[in-house]
Design a protein around this motif. Structure first.
Motif: not given
Length: 174
Positions: A45-48, A74-77, A99-115
């Motif tokens: 509900a909060n995310f939507l 906390p680990d939801d990208i 927020a994005l550094e947190r996401a990168a720790r969970h998915e370091p190979e996510n190009a969208l996060i890095r961009y």
């Protein structure tokens, strides 16, 4: 909570999500604001709600709902990316980066996060971090190179020799 209530809540959230997918965020928000609480599905509900508000350019309000969703998962990208989007647009670059550094720790190979991190670091006038993240994003997803020339977030890097070299090296060969 009864099974019937839980099923009804799930259906309402699915309906709200459907409106978001149809790019009708005001209808989604109407559903999400119809209840004071979503006891069996507070994350969803909060995310939507955060996504609906973000789509309506109501970034400060969106952050409130997204922060609740992030506290629950906390680990939801997707939540981290939405938070970053809203923080950037409310001139809270430090929180956008966090927020994005947190996401990168969970998915370091996510190009969208890095961009997006490259964009935020550029806006924060940290050229070395911006170029480091952009290099990584391009290595992970070379197609992103087509976005760079129109990306105003990189205006602070234009003229930087390392950035210009990266752009020249990333340019498609003719």
């Amino acid at each position: 909570m009864s099974l019937g209530t839980s099923t009804r809540i799930r259906r309402q959230l699915e309906e709200a999500e459907g409106y978001l997918m149809l790019e009708m965020p005001s209808y989604a928000l109407e559903i999400l604001e119809s209840r004071a609480e979503w006891p069996s599905m507070p994350f969803e509900a909060n995310f939507l709600k955060g996504e609906a508000l973000r789509c309506l350019d109501r970034y400060r309000e969106a952050i409130q709902a997204l922060d609740v969703a992030a506290a629950l998962r906390p680990d939801d990208i997707a939540v981290a990316l939405a938070q970053g989007w809203c923080y950037k647009r409310t001139n809270r670059l430090a929180q956008a980066v966090d927020a994005l550094e947190r996401a990168a720790r969970h998915e370091p190979e996510n190009a969208l996060i890095r961009y997006n991190l490259a964009c935020y670091w550029s806006l924060a006038a940290n050229a070395s971090k911006a170029i480091e993240e952009l290099s990584l994003a391009l290595r992970l997803k070379p197609e992103f190179r087509r976005l760079i020339s129109d990306e105003s977030d990189f205006n602070t890097l234009r003229g930087n020799s390392t950035f210009e070299t990266l752009m020249r090296d990333a340019a498609p060969s003719k």
